[in-house]
Design an enzyme around this catalytic site. Structure first.
Site, PDB file in Angstrom:
ATOM      1  N   GLU A  43       0.788  -1.136   0.014  1.00 18.57           N
ATOM      2  CA  GLU A  43      -0.076   0.054   0.052  1.00 18.57           C
ATOM      3  C   GLU A  43       0.759   1.322   0.002  1.00 18.57           C
ATOM      4  OE1 GLU A  43      -3.558   1.828   2.986  1.00 18.57           O
ATOM      5  OE2 GLU A  43      -1.934   0.376   3.647  1.00 18.57           O
ATOM      6  N   LYS A 109      -9.836   2.502  -1.885  1.00 14.43           N
ATOM      7  CA  LYS A 109     -10.023   1.931  -0.935  1.00 14.43           C
ATOM      8  C   LYS A 109     -11.204   2.599  -0.399  1.00 14.43           C
ATOM      9  CE  LYS A 109      -7.515   1.490   3.588  1.00 14.43           C
ATOM     10  NZ  LYS A 109      -6.355   1.923   4.079  1.00 14.43           N
ATOM     11  N   CYS A 143      -5.382  -2.953   2.738  1.00 15.65           N
ATOM     12  CA  CYS A 143      -5.028  -3.156   4.006  1.00 15.65           C
ATOM     13  C   CYS A 143      -6.348  -2.909   5.041  1.00 15.65           C
ATOM     14  CB  CYS A 143      -4.542  -1.671   4.472  1.00 15.65           C
ATOM     15  SG  CYS A 143      -3.335  -1.694   5.940  1.00 15.65           S
TER      16      CYS A 143
END
Length: 263
Positions: A43, A109, A143
């Site tokens: 990430e 995300k 994540c």
């Protein structure tokens, strides 16, 4: 269908230094001497997990995306990882799925990490990205998404096949929460009958938060194929199509799953 070879790169990032990170990852990619088809980076691989979005963001024409295009073309490989991207005045933690021909898919995300104030610096996405290569379907997450199983849920499609075969999560996940990281990766592989790949960074970031890495590759029954903690590493492995298909045929659990809708 064919097998699929993937390379996972666990690295200590240079804090908020885009040129240094691109040079470092270029060297690590060049070190891969065996044939590989997908390279997975962490990430925010060009900066580290920074909240300095307005200062560090690049556009989709910026140096990091151009670097991905150049390396993917040079190595004839797909490269994926997330970057800080600015678009129309908004900032995104955006995963890029870069093909060798320069075309790409993107995933913003969805689950922003409010504990670190990410939601005040980035805009959340609302669409999944399931990429395809050699007949494999790959669901791409970032994540904190790992904590939310509904977002990653695999389902049987109208053609009778699962929505995806591999779950990839790119991360900057701190060592202090490494137990959930390892457990959740295994859980996602088992519950979705897929290979699960988690690529994390190592080392201290600019906030003196230590990352142990724990980059992992897990098979569809939760067996750990690869796990690396604390040290930088480049790992290449070939995913077996027959292994995946045989497990799904022998244990067709997903056909019994509850139906649901994400609102």
């Amino acid at each position: 269908m064919s097998d699929l070879t993937v390379s996972l790169i666990q690295a200590d990032l240079h804090w908020e230094d885009i040129p240094a990170n691109l040079a470092m990852f270029g060297q690590k990619i060049d070190s891969i001497k065996t044939r590989t088809e997908v390279i997975v980076l962490p990430e925010m691989f060009s900066t580290g997990f920074s909240m300095q979005s307005s200062r560090l963001a690049e556009t989709m024409d910026g140096s990091a995306v151009q670097w991905m295009k150049q390396k993917a073309r040079e190595k004839n490989v797909i490269i994926t990882g997330s970057l800080i991207i600015e678009e129309n005045g908004a900032y995104f933690n955006r995963l890029i799925w870069m093909l060798p021909n320069g075309t790409y898919g993107t995933y913003d995300k969805r689950h922003l990490f409010a504990f670190a104030d990410e939601h005040n610096h980035y805009r959340a996405g609302d669409k999944r990205l399931i990429a395809q290569v050699k007949g494999w379907k790959i669901c791409l997450n970032i994540c904190y998404d790992l904590r939310f199983p509904v977002w990653a849920r695999n389902t049987i499609q109208e053609d009778g096949n699962p929505a995806y075969d591999v779950l990839v999560n790119v991360a900057n996940w701190p060592e202090r929460r490494s137990t959930p990281w390892r457990a959740l990766l295994q859980a996602r592989a088992i519950e979705n009958q897929c290979y699960a790949i988690g690529v994390n960074r190592v080392g201290n970031d600019g906030n003196n938060i230590y990352h142990s890495g724990d980059t992992s590759l897990i098979d569809p029954v939760g067996e750990i194929i690869y796990h690396k903690a604390h040290d930088e590493d480049v790992f290449t492995y070939t995913l077996s199509r027959s292994h995946l298909d045989d497990l799904r045929a022998k244990f067709p659990f997903m056909k019994d799953a509850d139906r649901f809708m994400i609102l």
